[in-house]
Design an enzyme around this catalytic site. Structure first.
Site, PDB file in Angstrom:
ATOM      1  N   PRO A  23      44.367  23.961  25.351  1.00 43.49           N
ATOM      2  CA  PRO A  23      45.319  22.853  25.467  1.00 43.49           C
ATOM      3  C   PRO A  23      44.654  21.635  26.096  1.00 43.49           C
ATOM      4  CG  PRO A  23      45.737  24.559  27.119  1.00 43.49           C
ATOM      5  CD  PRO A  23      44.709  25.103  26.176  1.00 43.49           C
ATOM      6  N   CYS A  25      45.732  17.698  27.221  1.00 47.67           N
ATOM      7  CA  CYS A  25      46.640  16.568  27.378  1.00 47.67           C
ATOM      8  C   CYS A  25      46.071  15.362  26.663  1.00 47.67           C
ATOM      9  CB  CYS A  25      46.762  16.186  28.852  1.00 47.67           C
ATOM     10  SG  CYS A  25      47.633  17.375  29.847  1.00 47.67           S
ATOM     11  N   ALA A  57      49.478  20.716  27.434  1.00 45.98           N
ATOM     12  CA  ALA A  57      50.483  20.940  28.473  1.00 45.98           C
ATOM     13  C   ALA A  57      51.728  20.135  28.100  1.00 45.98           C
ATOM     14  CB  ALA A  57      49.945  20.489  29.819  1.00 45.98           C
ATOM     15  N   GLN A 100      51.444  25.121  25.295  1.00 46.16           N
ATOM     16  CA  GLN A 100      51.375  25.379  26.735  1.00 46.16           C
ATOM     17  C   GLN A 100      52.581  24.745  27.423  1.00 46.16           C
ATOM     18  OE1 GLN A 100      48.401  23.489  29.327  1.00 46.16           O
ATOM     19  NE2 GLN A 100      47.811  25.534  29.991  1.00 46.16           N
ATOM     20  N   TYR A 182      48.976  22.695  39.170  1.00 43.86           N
ATOM     21  CA  TYR A 182      50.322  22.283  38.757  1.00 43.86           C
ATOM     22  C   TYR A 182      51.361  23.262  39.321  1.00 43.86           C
ATOM     23  CZ  TYR A 182      47.602  18.971  36.171  1.00 43.86           C
ATOM     24  OH  TYR A 182      46.716  17.963  35.880  1.00 43.86           O
ATOM     25  N   LEU A 301      33.015  25.030  29.925  1.00 46.50           N
ATOM     26  CA  LEU A 301      31.604  24.805  29.590  1.00 46.50           C
ATOM     27  C   LEU A 301      31.031  25.903  28.697  1.00 46.50           C
ATOM     28  CD1 LEU A 301      30.245  23.058  32.808  1.00 46.50           C
ATOM     29  CD2 LEU A 301      30.791  22.062  30.593  1.00 46.50           C
ATOM     30  N   ARG A 324      36.426  20.502  25.471  1.00 50.22           N
ATOM     31  CA  ARG A 324      35.603  19.315  25.184  1.00 50.22           C
ATOM     32  C   ARG A 324      34.687  19.501  23.978  1.00 50.22           C
ATOM     33  NH1 ARG A 324      33.961  18.851  31.387  1.00 50.22           N
ATOM     34  NH2 ARG A 324      34.166  21.101  31.066  1.00 50.22           N
TER      35      ARG A 324
HETATM   36  C1  LIG Z   1      41.063  15.863  27.488  1.00 46.14           C
HETATM   37  C2  LIG Z   1      41.387  17.128  28.219  1.00 46.14           C
HETATM   38  C3  LIG Z   1      42.701  17.472  28.459  1.00 46.14           C
HETATM   39  C4  LIG Z   1      43.025  18.672  29.087  1.00 46.14           C
HETATM   40  N1  LIG Z   1      44.342  19.048  29.208  1.00 46.14           N
HETATM   41  C5  LIG Z   1      44.632  20.312  29.610  1.00 46.14           C
HETATM   42  C6  LIG Z   1      45.935  20.817  29.476  1.00 46.14           C
HETATM   43  O1  LIG Z   1      46.844  20.188  28.922  1.00 46.14           O
HETATM   44  N2  LIG Z   1      46.167  22.077  29.923  1.00 46.14           N
HETATM   45  C7  LIG Z   1      45.177  22.854  30.461  1.00 46.14           C
HETATM   46  O2  LIG Z   1      45.424  23.984  30.855  1.00 46.14           O
HETATM   47  N3  LIG Z   1      43.930  22.391  30.556  1.00 46.14           N
HETATM   48  C8  LIG Z   1      43.639  21.162  30.112  1.00 46.14           C
HETATM   49  N4  LIG Z   1      42.341  20.740  30.120  1.00 46.14           N
HETATM   50  C9  LIG Z   1      41.312  21.674  30.548  1.00 46.14           C
HETATM   51  C10 LIG Z   1      40.782  22.462  29.350  1.00 46.14           C
HETATM   52  O3  LIG Z   1      41.801  23.191  28.696  1.00 46.14           O
HETATM   53  C11 LIG Z   1      39.668  23.427  29.784  1.00 46.14           C
HETATM   54  O4  LIG Z   1      40.214  24.413  30.635  1.00 46.14           O
HETATM   55  C12 LIG Z   1      38.536  22.684  30.497  1.00 46.14           C
HETATM   56  O5  LIG Z   1      38.272  21.436  29.918  1.00 46.14           O
HETATM   57  C13 LIG Z   1      37.241  23.495  30.481  1.00 46.14           C
HETATM   58  O6  LIG Z   1      36.881  23.793  29.144  1.00 46.14           O
HETATM   59  P1  LIG Z   1      35.743  22.944  28.354  1.00 46.14           P
HETATM   60  O7  LIG Z   1      34.491  23.016  29.179  1.00 46.14           O
HETATM   61  O8  LIG Z   1      35.618  23.694  27.020  1.00 46.14           O
HETATM   62  O9  LIG Z   1      36.204  21.557  28.197  1.00 46.14           O
HETATM   63  C14 LIG Z   1      41.994  19.533  29.526  1.00 46.14           C
HETATM   64  C15 LIG Z   1      40.664  19.159  29.323  1.00 46.14           C
HETATM   65  C16 LIG Z   1      40.352  17.994  28.651  1.00 46.14           C
HETATM   66  C17 LIG Z   1      38.910  17.668  28.401  1.00 46.14           C
END
Ligand SMILES: Cc1cc2nc3c(=O)[nH]c(=O)nc-3n(C[C@H](O)[C@H](O)[C@H](O)COP(=O)(O)O)c2cc1C
Length: 370
Positions: A23, A25, A57, A100, A182, A301, A324
């Site tokens: 998820p 945002c 979210a 979510q 949250y 990551l 990401r």
């Molecule tokens: C643009 C953006 C928005 C995010 N929004 C949420 C969200 O809505 N809910 C959530 O649980 N995590 C959110 N995260 C966190 C990601 O779901 C994830 O847990 C975190 O970025 C680590 O994973 P990654 O290294 O693959 O980015 C967000 C991350 C990014 C980059």
């Protein structure tokens, strides 16, 4: 043979591979309503090759939004705004769609990240946030109002009402947001929860409200559809929420039929010290899976196909979630399948992109022209 590209079943939901778009945002909604940005974003990532896409979210009530731009699903207008987007995804993709369900608690009323992400004071159009205790996230900020019994019931009922709307939209799965500082995480962590009633103090008391919300959501979402949860497995702060407590929480959730635990960390305190690095949260997912046997998703990551494959093939987690890396490469799972010898579904409009070196990447496809 790639483990990442083997199927998995969550209740009756059959997933073709072990990849979820995490998820994310978008901070781009109008009064909680999805718009053309969400249409583009969701449709694009529904074609990523991941077996499941999780909608960002989604606030269960207006004051539970992190920012004024956060997506919501709390009334007929927010439900109607999502309907054509879901219909479009269904037309062009077989990805499962999860949502979510979220409430920001004391982290509500923030500016969107590209405007700095800080608290919006009420004098500048912000709103009064609510949380487990009247403790601000950051020193010097306006404290949230502590939820009383009526407030707790209202928020729980809002989660339930949103779950029902999600079912009306035909969504396949729900994930409760109990991470990143949250509302539900705020109840778990002794840093943000200083209540003296049955919802604060002991671990059992701090888990009580998130478990009540989980039970209430689970009770109204169809039995055959999965409900998972995202947790912060540690606050990365001495004396805060930690892995042993998360294991207790996961055991309670398992008894209640949780279908997955998406294992993240941090977010409740500005004092956190996060040891960032590739796959840095994988050991947290592994610890929960080993201790409880619950289906886990590793997130954080994970960027490389071989890294993702190793996580699931070695049994450290059952699935992976990518955020990401998916924004950077919206066909991440196609490229991973090509590298690991897996297969993904692609829409016929894109079949001609299949590399000549990977003739089975999209399965049995054929096309012609005259
Ligand atoms: C643009 C953006 C928005 C995010 N929004 C949420 C969200 O809505 N809910 C959530 O649980 N995590 C959110 N995260 C966190 C990601 O779901 C994830 O847990 C975190 O970025 C680590 O994973 P990654 O290294 O693959 O980015 C967000 C991350 C990014 C980059």
């Amino acid at each position: 043979m790639s483990t990442l590209f083997t199927p998995i079943k969550l209740r009756d939901l059959a997933l073709r591979n072990r990849i979820m778009v995490a998820p994310m945002c978008q901070y781009s909604a109008d009064n909680g309503e999805a718009n053309d940005w969400h249409f583009t974003h969701i449709n694009s990532l529904a074609l990523s090759g991941a077996a499941m896409f999780c909608i960002e979210a989604t606030a269960v009530e207006a004051i539970g939004r992190i920012t004024p731009g956060c997506l919501g699903l709390w009334n007929d207008a927010t439900e109607a705004a999502l309907r054509p987007i879901i219909a479009s995804v269904r037309k062009h993709s077989n990805t499962a769609i999860a949502m979510q369900l979220a409430h920001a608690g004391r982290k509500a009323s923030s500016h969107v990240p590209w405007d700095g992400g800080q608290l919006i004071p009420m004098s500048e159009g912000g709103w009064q946030a609510e949380g487990p205790s009247a403790l601000p996230h950051k020193e010097g900020e306006t404290p949230p109002r502590a939820l009383d019994a009526a407030g707790l019931a209202r928020v729980r009922d809002a989660f339930v009402a949103t779950a029902k709307r999600a079912e009306r939209l035909g969504l396949d799965a729900l994930e409760l947001h109990c991470a990143h500082g949250y509302l539900l995480h705020q109840f778990l962590s002794p840093i943000s929860n200083r209540r003296t009633d049955q919802y604060g103090g002991s671990l059992q008391n701090r888990m009580r409200y998130p478990l009540e919300v989980f039970d209430a959501v689970r009770a109204v979402f169809p039995e055959h559809k999965p409900v998972g949860i995202k947790v912060s497995a540690t606050d990365w702060v001495e004396g805060g929420w930690d892995v042993p407590q998360t294991i207790e929480f996961a055991s309670e959730l398992k008894k209640r039929g949780v279908d997955w635990i998406d294992v993240s960390s941090g977010g409740v305190s500005p004092q956190q010290k996060i040891p960032l690095g590739p796959g840095y949260q994988v050991p947290l997912a592994q610890a929960i899976k080993q201790a409880t046997g619950v289906t886990t998703m590793a997130v954080g990551l994970i960027t490389e196909p071989k890294q993702a494959e190793e996580i699931v093939a070695s049994g450290k987690a059952d699935m992976i979630a990518l955020a990401r890396a998916m924004l950077y490469d919206p066909r991440w799972a196609w490229h991973a399948a090509a590298e690991l010898g897996g297969q993904v579904e692609a829409p016929p409009q894109y079949w001609r992109s299949q590399p000549s070196t990977h003739k089975a990447l999209f399965g049995a496809t054929s096309f012609g022209a005259r």
